[in-house]
Enzyme design. Structure first.
Site, PDB file in Angstrom:
ATOM      1  N   CYS A  27       6.495 -30.620  19.439  1.00 58.68           N
ATOM      2  CA  CYS A  27       7.207 -29.564  18.712  1.00 58.68           C
ATOM      3  C   CYS A  27       7.205 -29.812  17.216  1.00 58.68           C
ATOM      4  O   CYS A  27       8.035 -30.570  16.688  1.00 58.68           O
ATOM      5  CB  CYS A  27       8.649 -29.461  19.215  1.00 58.68           C
ATOM      6  SG  CYS A  27       9.611 -28.240  18.329  1.00 58.68           S
ATOM      7  N   CYS A  39      10.409 -28.815  15.389  1.00 58.92           N
ATOM      8  CA  CYS A  39      11.514 -29.774  15.523  1.00 58.92           C
ATOM      9  C   CYS A  39      11.277 -31.009  14.667  1.00 58.92           C
ATOM     10  O   CYS A  39      12.185 -31.523  14.032  1.00 58.92           O
ATOM     11  CB  CYS A  39      11.656 -30.257  16.962  1.00 58.92           C
ATOM     12  SG  CYS A  39      11.567 -28.995  18.202  1.00 58.92           S
ATOM     13  N   ASP A  40      10.063 -31.517  14.701  1.00 56.37           N
ATOM     14  CA  ASP A  40       9.826 -32.883  14.237  1.00 56.37           C
ATOM     15  C   ASP A  40       8.916 -33.003  13.016  1.00 56.37           C
ATOM     16  O   ASP A  40       8.724 -34.103  12.499  1.00 56.37           O
ATOM     17  CB  ASP A  40       9.206 -33.702  15.387  1.00 56.37           C
ATOM     18  CG  ASP A  40      10.112 -33.708  16.608  1.00 56.37           C
ATOM     19  OD1 ASP A  40      11.339 -33.769  16.414  1.00 56.37           O
ATOM     20  OD2 ASP A  40       9.602 -33.646  17.732  1.00 56.37           O
TER      21      ASP A  40
END
Ligand code: NDP
Length: 339
Positions: free
Chosen positions: A164, A167-168
């Site tokens: 992701c 997200c990251d």
């Protein structure tokens, strides 16, 4: 130690974190009310089903999961959902869909369904020791990311390897990262990651890309992105600080080379979330739920919509459309079979 947001402890809609086999847990508190319809899952399919079922006065109940909103919560910009000429962030769209459905009576609980029993009616939906009874169910649990499972991957999940970018990605400011895959997800993730990374190398096992032309070209024309075709990950490399790179294998001649990188994002597709159904609803060989009549599954009264069914389109708009169809099918089925 987890480096990534996407690895913070969480459960998915379908209760994948439960280790107890389906249908073997005690029923706990059984709710007295029999609902018309319970919607399991909360992406565009679930919320649209909730909107239509709410407007049809079916008093729908949704179990949205602890991470409500589905995969679009992990998507940066949605540019191809009609009605948003400037595009819209995935989480914002999910919030708006939820608000719209709640306005018409959708009751949402941000909890996971552990299992269902659809062997007889009313059906049972088990959630954290409580059993909810319902005449019908719409399954909208979507799909989850597939991992490569190359040697060294397990150790680096949550440290240097993620599925992701939204997200990251911010953990990789000014670093070199790899993206694996040749679809829209890979191109989108690669493009998104250029906001943070100094360089992104997109690795694909063929030279033909499944990605749409616009997504591919956006990645191909980005000066921070290098595309390496006919390559696949043979092994991940790491030291005690984290990921250091990978051994790449040439898919044409089998030769190998080493590439250095401190982060990697795997974007090679998704698999449908159906474990909580315990095999009671027919699926195809890849685990996708099969429609038998319109949006109804092999179990009369159980309907399904969105990516958990869709082997072809997998778009927010097609999921929403199928959620609409499922709610209309439920309404007709209830009229003919229950009320
Ligand atoms: P896709 O199935 O489209 O693409 C998966 C890619 O991963 C393919 O290129 C495939 O290679 C590659 N792959 C699969 N398994 C492996 C493996 N074991 N090793 C190496 N490579 C592998 O999945 P996506 O997640 O990209 O997209 C799914 C759907 O979601 C699509 O319909 C897409 O259009 C949609 N989507 C739309 C977006 C948007 O419009 N904003 C954003 C993201 C996704 P090969 O080609 O060789 O099979």
């Amino acid at each position: 130690m987890f480096r990534f947001y996407s690895f913070l402890p969480r459960k998915t809609v379908a209760g994948e974190s439960s280790n107890t086999p389906a249908l073997h847990r005690p029923m706990g508190t059984v709710m007295s009310e029999v609902r018309n319809v319970i919607i399991i899952g909360s992406g565009p399919a679930g919320y649209t089903a909730g909107l239509y079922a709410g407007r049809a006065m079916l008093n729908p109940l949704m179990f949205a999961g602890y991470m409500s909103g589905g995969q679009l919560m992990l998507t940066s910009d949605i540019e191809n959902f009609p009605g948003y000429p400037e595009g819209i962030a995935g989480p914002e769209m999910m919030m708006q869909l939820r608000e719209q459905a709640e306005r018409f009576g959708l009751e949402v609980q941000d909890r996971n369904v552990d299992e269902v029993d659809v062997s007889q009616r009313p059906f049972k939906v088990m959630v954290e020791g409580e059993t909810y009874l319902t005449h019908s169910i719409i399954v909208c649990t979507g799909a989850e990311s597939v991992w490569l499972n190359a040697p060294g991957e397990a150790e680096q999940k949550g440290r240097g390897i993620s599925t992701c970018a939204t997200c990251d990605g911010a953990f990789f400011r000014d670093e070199h990262v790899l993206v694996i895959g040749g679809g829209d997800s890979a191109c989108e993730e690669a493009t998104f990651l250029t906001r943070f990374a100094s360089k992104v190398t997109l690795i694909h096992r063929r030279d033909v890309f499944k990605a749409s032309t616009i997504m591919y070209e956006r990645a191909a024309n980005n000066p921070k992105i290098e595309i390496r075709t006919f390559r696949q990950i043979k092994e991940w490399l790491s030291d005690d600080k984290g990921l250091t790179g990978a051994v790449l294998e040439n898919t044409q001649d089998g030769t190998t080379e080493t590439i250095e990188a401190t982060g990697a994002f795997i974007a090679i597709g998704h698999t449908p979330i159906t474990d909580f159904l315990g095999g009671q609803v027919e699926t195809d060989a890849n685990g996708y739920i099969v429609h038998k009549e319109h949006t109804m599954t092999s179990v009369p009264g159980v309907f399904a919509a969105g990516d958990v069914v869709d082997t072809r389109y997998k778009q927010a708009i097609t999921a929403a459309g199928m959620g609409c169809s499922a709610a209309i099918d439920v309404e007709k089925w209830l009229e003919e079979n229950v009320h």
